[in-house]
Motif scaffolding. Structure first.
Motif, mmCIF file in Angstrom:
data_model
loop_
_atom_site.group_PDB
_atom_site.id
_atom_site.type_symbol
_atom_site.label_atom_id
_atom_site.label_comp_id
_atom_site.label_asym_id
_atom_site.label_seq_id
_atom_site.Cartn_x
_atom_site.Cartn_y
_atom_site.Cartn_z
ATOM 1 N N PHE A 157 0.835 -1.200 0.000
ATOM 2 C CA PHE A 157 0.000 0.000 0.000
ATOM 3 C C PHE A 157 0.877 1.259 0.000
ATOM 4 C CE2 PHE A 157 -2.190 3.320 2.506
ATOM 5 C CZ PHE A 157 -3.197 3.603 1.595
ATOM 6 N N VAL A 158 1.899 1.287 0.870
ATOM 7 C CA VAL A 158 2.769 2.470 0.963
ATOM 8 C C VAL A 158 3.475 2.708 -0.379
ATOM 9 C CG1 VAL A 158 4.856 3.382 2.076
ATOM 10 C CG2 VAL A 158 3.088 2.266 3.449
ATOM 11 N N PHE A 159 4.021 1.637 -0.950
ATOM 12 C CA PHE A 159 4.716 1.799 -2.236
ATOM 13 C C PHE A 159 3.729 2.113 -3.370
ATOM 14 C CE2 PHE A 159 8.376 0.183 -0.078
ATOM 15 C CZ PHE A 159 9.437 0.744 -0.764
ATOM 16 N N GLY A 160 2.512 1.635 -3.223
ATOM 17 C CA GLY A 160 1.483 1.963 -4.217
ATOM 18 C C GLY A 160 1.201 3.457 -4.235
ATOM 19 N N ILE A 161 1.075 4.025 -3.044
ATOM 20 C CA ILE A 161 0.843 5.474 -2.943
ATOM 21 C C ILE A 161 2.043 6.228 -3.511
ATOM 22 C CG2 ILE A 161 0.567 7.390 -1.298
ATOM 23 C CD1 ILE A 161 -1.963 5.786 -1.488
ATOM 24 N N PHE A 162 3.250 5.715 -3.183
ATOM 25 C CA PHE A 162 4.465 6.367 -3.696
ATOM 26 C C PHE A 162 4.484 6.324 -5.230
ATOM 27 C CE2 PHE A 162 8.754 6.028 -5.391
ATOM 28 C CZ PHE A 162 9.277 7.243 -4.977
ATOM 29 N N ALA A 163 4.180 5.144 -5.789
ATOM 30 C CA ALA A 163 4.201 5.008 -7.255
ATOM 31 C C ALA A 163 3.175 5.941 -7.894
ATOM 32 C CB ALA A 163 3.913 3.559 -7.642
ATOM 33 N N MET A 164 2.027 6.059 -7.249
ATOM 34 C CA MET A 164 0.981 6.939 -7.775
ATOM 35 C C MET A 164 1.494 8.390 -7.817
ATOM 36 S SD MET A 164 -2.646 7.721 -5.916
ATOM 37 C CE MET A 164 -1.956 8.776 -4.657
ATOM 38 N N LEU A 165 2.056 8.849 -6.684
ATOM 39 C CA LEU A 165 2.527 10.238 -6.616
ATOM 40 C C LEU A 165 3.699 10.467 -7.568
ATOM 41 C CD1 LEU A 165 2.323 10.791 -2.745
ATOM 42 C CD2 LEU A 165 0.791 11.703 -4.492
ATOM 43 N N ALA A 184 8.766 5.527 -10.011
ATOM 44 C CA ALA A 184 7.399 4.973 -10.005
ATOM 45 C C ALA A 184 7.412 3.559 -10.566
ATOM 46 C CB ALA A 184 6.473 5.869 -10.816
ATOM 47 N N GLN A 185 8.177 3.356 -11.637
ATOM 48 C CA GLN A 185 8.251 2.024 -12.250
ATOM 49 C C GLN A 185 8.824 1.004 -11.274
ATOM 50 O OE1 GLN A 185 10.545 2.999 -15.726
ATOM 51 N NE2 GLN A 185 8.737 3.273 -17.006
ATOM 52 N N ARG A 186 9.865 1.411 -10.568
ATOM 53 C CA ARG A 186 10.482 0.494 -9.599
ATOM 54 C C ARG A 186 9.520 0.209 -8.448
ATOM 55 N NH1 ARG A 186 15.548 4.012 -10.173
ATOM 56 N NH2 ARG A 186 16.449 3.135 -12.059
ATOM 57 N N ALA A 187 8.798 1.256 -8.047
ATOM 58 C CA ALA A 187 7.843 1.069 -6.940
ATOM 59 C C ALA A 187 6.750 0.073 -7.343
ATOM 60 C CB ALA A 187 7.227 2.402 -6.555
ATOM 61 N N VAL A 188 6.353 0.112 -8.615
ATOM 62 C CA VAL A 188 5.341 -0.854 -9.099
ATOM 63 C C VAL A 188 5.867 -2.275 -8.905
ATOM 64 C CG1 VAL A 188 4.218 -1.738 -11.186
ATOM 65 C CG2 VAL A 188 4.229 0.713 -10.743
ATOM 66 N N PHE A 189 7.161 -2.447 -9.198
ATOM 67 C CA PHE A 189 7.786 -3.760 -9.036
ATOM 68 C C PHE A 189 7.723 -4.199 -7.563
ATOM 69 C CE2 PHE A 189 11.746 -6.395 -8.747
ATOM 70 C CZ PHE A 189 11.248 -7.461 -9.474
ATOM 71 N N VAL A 190 8.028 -3.259 -6.669
ATOM 72 C CA VAL A 190 8.002 -3.574 -5.231
ATOM 73 C C VAL A 190 6.574 -3.923 -4.795
ATOM 74 C CG1 VAL A 190 8.444 -2.679 -2.901
ATOM 75 C CG2 VAL A 190 10.006 -2.111 -4.768
ATOM 76 N N VAL A 191 5.615 -3.153 -5.309
ATOM 77 C CA VAL A 191 4.204 -3.412 -4.955
ATOM 78 C C VAL A 191 3.837 -4.834 -5.361
ATOM 79 C CG1 VAL A 191 1.801 -2.802 -5.459
ATOM 80 C CG2 VAL A 191 3.482 -0.997 -5.108
ATOM 81 N N TYR A 192 4.211 -5.211 -6.591
ATOM 82 C CA TYR A 192 3.852 -6.548 -7.067
ATOM 83 C C TYR A 192 4.519 -7.630 -6.217
ATOM 84 C CZ TYR A 192 3.239 -10.640 -9.948
ATOM 85 O OH TYR A 192 2.910 -11.891 -10.365
ATOM 86 N N LEU A 193 5.810 -7.409 -5.907
ATOM 87 C CA LEU A 193 6.517 -8.395 -5.076
ATOM 88 C C LEU A 193 5.854 -8.518 -3.705
ATOM 89 C CD1 LEU A 193 10.379 -7.968 -5.559
ATOM 90 C CD2 LEU A 193 8.898 -9.817 -6.309
ATOM 91 N N SER A 194 5.476 -7.382 -3.133
ATOM 92 C CA SER A 194 4.863 -7.400 -1.793
ATOM 93 C C SER A 194 3.531 -8.130 -1.820
ATOM 94 C CB SER A 194 4.654 -5.974 -1.280
ATOM 95 O OG SER A 194 5.855 -5.278 -1.283
ATOM 96 N N VAL A 195 2.708 -7.832 -2.835
ATOM 97 C CA VAL A 195 1.395 -8.497 -2.906
ATOM 98 C C VAL A 195 1.600 -9.994 -3.158
ATOM 99 C CG1 VAL A 195 -0.855 -8.548 -4.036
ATOM 100 C CG2 VAL A 195 0.283 -6.385 -3.731
#
Lengths: 153, 718
Positions: B14-22, B39-50
């Protein structure tokens, strides 16, 4: 005539046709009243003219089998009783959790003299309703615990 | 431990999702590549976390760790491993997590495949996608009722009875396991495939929003999203049909579609997605319908959210609806936000969305697409009104009416006929305008062949199933639309137009292959293969149309179904048989036993055709003592044949009467529904094959964009 006007007319005809069809189709078997037991009277005489879907609870001790028919009563949360009959051997399948106190939705027609509901279909609960509400589960659980403790005491 | 780790992973996502959005939105607004890359890297982190969170829940499910409330609700120790895994999406909390996982997977794929393309719109697309993904993660994380990592101690701690041990809890109420009706092959695949459809429509939506924000409303975003639209469109349709197959094989009511709000919720975005897939061609070819396409993309995704909202908010009191909860209202708020933001963006860019051309004639290929779009919009409106009418009636203080399946069928009949006609007529029309002469030439042959074939098919089916009924039927004081005549006309029209459409598609293939074979000196079948694989969008589309035609024949066959229910006493002369059409059903024996977590009673029923023994079937009823929600299921026996299915249900012992209640159906032509479904899948695969021409165009567009991006970046720095 401008092409856009022609398209506008065709579009209006399509939309108008569908709306007209929708209005025509809602008469007769196309639609049905969906009411609780206690709300049937508010429909007046139209309750006898259209199929009904009625929600209520199976009244305790009301189930009686006679030949191909099952007779029972549905009661509303705020009062009201609906004598119901169901041709359980030929018309439809009785749900397994159909029991005293079960919440049911019956679909069928209301008859006069004597006033009774002829159910064509009885539903209790559907599988896509994955779960009951969380609080209800918790309450059930706690109630069962309370009973267990009572038994221990 | 897995509970805590799963929750932490979700929080991190969730935190990285908000970061990627901003970072996405800021990267786009400030034209800072570094932010976009973050943002692209944060998307990767979001996917890994989920993914990690999904892994945690799977671990809990597989290990039957009943300290987790979700595991307790949807599994038990006896369940087979595949069903324990399926419980991941068998309940609401898990399905929401699974949904987020698929959605973030889609986002990651889009980000990866477009990492060097569409540099102007991608940051905003990432921002939009992550806004929606963050919303889903927040819904999963914050309301207690939707957290899949809630433990029993947490459940009880917010009540008054902390201190009760898990062993005591489990002894008092053993885990119930996944609803037995959901333990079916189609149910294993149906939800994930449907979710692929629902979540996949986020991609075209995000690109449309990004195109509106940047004002890049040319062909770039349209080309970028086309494949990303076909994919979810296919998954949504295929998921719907798998749901139908599950209902047919598992629910024991002889049908596969009931116009229930949950089914309708998935059908509406499918209609809108179909409209978009067609109207997008007009924008590509003619630069027209730009506003319309943007509206369609936004509406398609909005309807995906609406479906979730209406079924979870308690807005619609369907027996199929989920438990009423505040989650539904959160989805309806998201829906309102999507619609308002979409409307504002369209109003802002109105001038840039003006058409480059106008429609020249009512009889042209683009006009047929426009009419098809109008009809699909009208169909969506009908389904929407029919679904939410009980609420509308409540608001209007009108009588509490709800629309039943006959209402939908009466309206959808003519709609289906019109769509079949347009699917056939579209390829026969020329672009811009069609002369009467060429129209005659194109229409006459398929019509002349289809007419006798349609009559023959209708006559054959009618003679086989309803030999004594009159075509005109009896009115019995009903309106025309509820009469047998209306149903017969629609059914006949459906057979006729399906054959007509099929012939037109076959002719397109034949003529195309013959012309190619002559031009490049290829054998016919080589030419046919190359023609299809080199013009995959066009010919894949034709295969899909052919599949739709086949499927419609199957749907129309339902008009001839018959059923009968009787109590049979196996082996008792005179009380063990009943007759339905040309079939006799004879109960020979009853058996009972126990297997795993259920008891079964099985009937041996002989099916005689015209007096001769034809098949022996064994319909079964299963009783699950541990599952008060679903104490029994029926396992119908279905004999599938090209002309008809024989469907036999054992509804269990007849209370007090003795014997067993047996319900049998003759369902004509149902097999063609599944064959049509397979053809649509094949056509979609053809459409998705790599397209060299398309790739070259995309590379050219990407190169031009890159040059422009570099120039703007240099300008901004200097």
């Amino acid at each position: 005539m401008n092409n856009m006007v022609k398209f506008g007319i065709c579009g209006a005809l399509i939309l108008g046709g569908v709306i007209w069809l929708a209005i025509e189709a809602q008469s007769g078997d196309g639609s049905l009243y969906y009411v609780k037991v206690e709300e049937i009277d508010s429909l007046g005489s139209s309750a006898y003219e259209r199929r009904l879907k009625v929600a209520g609870k199976v009244a305790a001790g009301s189930r009686r089998y006679e030949g191909e028919w099952l007779h029972f009563s549905i009661e509303g949360e705020k009062g009201g009783q609906l004598p119901t009959e169901f041709a359980y051997q030929t018309e439809g399948v009785l749900p397994d959790n159909f029991d005293d106190g079960a919440m049911v939705i019956v679909e069928g027609v209301l008859h006069q003299d004597p006033r009774r509901f002829e159910a064509k279909q009885i539903q209790t609960k559907c599988s896509s309703k994955y779960e009951a509400d969380y609080d209800q589960k918790r309450n059930e659980y706690e109630a069962s615990q309370e009973t267990a403790r009572g038994a221990e005491r | 431990m897995a509970n805590e780790l799963g929750e932490i992973a979700l929080g991190l996502a969730f935190v990285f999702g908000i970061f990627a959005m901003l970072a996405g939105f800021l990267g786009g607004a400030l034209r800072r590549d570094a932010l976009t890359q973050s943002a692209q890297r944060a998307v990767f982190v979001v996917y890994l976390s989920v993914t990690f969170a999904v892994g945690c829940l799977l671990t809990l499910l597989v290990r039957s760790d009943f300290s987790n409330y979700y595991v307790w609700k949807f599994t038990n120790a006896e369940m087979a491993l595949p069903f324990k895994i399926c419980a991941l999406w068998g309940g609401y909390e898990g399905s929401l997590l699974f949904w987020s996982w698929i959605m973030t997977g889609f986002v990651l794929a889009v980000v990866f495949l477009n990492r060097n393309r569409h540099r102007r719109i991608m940051p905003y697309a990432i921002g939009t996608m992550m806004t929606v993904a963050s919303f889903f993660l927040a819904v999963n994380l914050f309301p207690a009722e939707s957290n899949p990592f809630k433990t029993w101690s947490e459940v009880l701690a917010d009540g008054t009875r902390s201190g009760i041990g898990i062993e005591q809890l489990l002894a008092a109420r053993p885990p119930r396991g996944l609803n037995p009706q959901l333990q079916h092959w189609a149910m294993i695949s149906h939800p994930p495939i449907l979710y692929l459809g629902f979540t996949g429509f986020l991609i075209p939506f995000a690109f449309a929003v990004a195109a509106l924000i940047t004002g890049q409303l040319g062909e770039t975003w349209i080309r970028a999203v086309r494949r990303w639209t076909i994919l979810p469109w296919f998954f949504l349709g295929f998921g719907l049909m798998l749901g139908g197959r599950w209902a047919y094989e598992e629910l024991g009511w002889g049908g596969y579609w009931a116009w229930d709000p949950v089914e309708n919720a998935a059908l509406m975005p499918w209609f809108l997605g179909t409209a978009f897939l067609h109207s997008v061609m007009i924008q590509e070819k003619k630069g027209m319908l730009k506003v319309w396409n943007v509206i369609l993309v936004i509406l398609t995704f909005a309807f995906c959210i609406l479906g979730t909202g209406i079924t979870r908010s308690g807005l619609i009191q369907s027996v199929h609806a989920f438990a009423e909860s505040k989650i539904g209202w959160m989805f309806l708020t998201l829906l309102a936000a999507i619609l308002i933001a979409g409307a504002l963006l369209i109003a802002w860019r109105w001038n840039m969305l003006k058409a480059e051309n106008r429609l020249d004639s009512l009889v042209s290929r683009e006009s047929s697409f426009v009419f098809q779009n109008l009809i699909l919009m009208a169909a969506t409106l009908v389904v929407l009104v029919g679904t939410i009418y009980p609420k509308i009636a409540e608001w209007l203080e009108a009588p509490p009416l709800m629309m039943g399946p006959p209402w939908f069928n009466m309206i959808m009949g003519p709609v289906a006929l019109a769509l079949l006609f347009l699917a056939g007529a579209g390829p026969l029309f020329a672009w811009r305008r069609t002369s009467v002469q060429s129209l005659k030439k194109a229409f006459i042959l398929p019509t002349l062949i289809a007419l006798p074939l349609g009559i023959l098919l209708y006559w054959f089916v009618r003679r086989r199933f309803f030999p004594n009924a009159s075509f005109l039927g009896e009115m019995n004081g009903q309106s025309f639309f509820q009469s047998e005549l209306y149903t017969n006309l629609i059914t006949f029209g459906c057979f006729l137009l399906a054959i007509w459409l099929g012939l037109i598609v076959l002719r397109e293939f034949y003529q195309g292959a013959r012309t190619r074979g002559r031009t490049v000196k290829e054998p016919f079948f080589t030419a046919l293969w190359r023609l299809t694989t080199k013009n995959q969008r066009r010919y894949g589309g034709y295969i899909i149309h052919f599949g739709i035609a086949v499927m419609m024949v199957g749907f129309a066959g339902k008009a001839f179904d018959e059923d009968l229910q009787r109590t049979l006493r196996p082996g008792v002369e005179g009380q063990d048989t009943f007759q339905l059409g040309r079939y006799t059903f004879r109960a020979k024996a009853a058996h009972a036993g126990t297997q795993g977590n259920y008891q079964w009673n099985r009937l041996t029923v002989e099916v005689l055709r015209d007096g001769e023994l034809w098949q022996t079937v064994h319909p079964e009823q299963r009783l699950y003592a541990n599952n008060p929600d679903q104490p029994s299921t029926s396992e119908p026996s279905i004999v599938m044949r090209p002309l008809e299915d024989i469907y036999v249900v054992n509804a269990g012992p007849a209370p007090q009467a003795g014997g067993f209640i047996v319900h049998a159906w003759i369902n004509p032509l149902v097999t063609w529904v599944w064959i049509g479904m397979a053809l649509i899948a094949f056509g979609t695969v053809i459409c998705m094959l790599p397209d060299r021409t398309e790739r070259r165009i995309l590379e050219r567009v990407a190169a031009a964009e890159e040059r422009l991006h570099q120039e703007v970046s240099v300008g901004a720095r200097s």
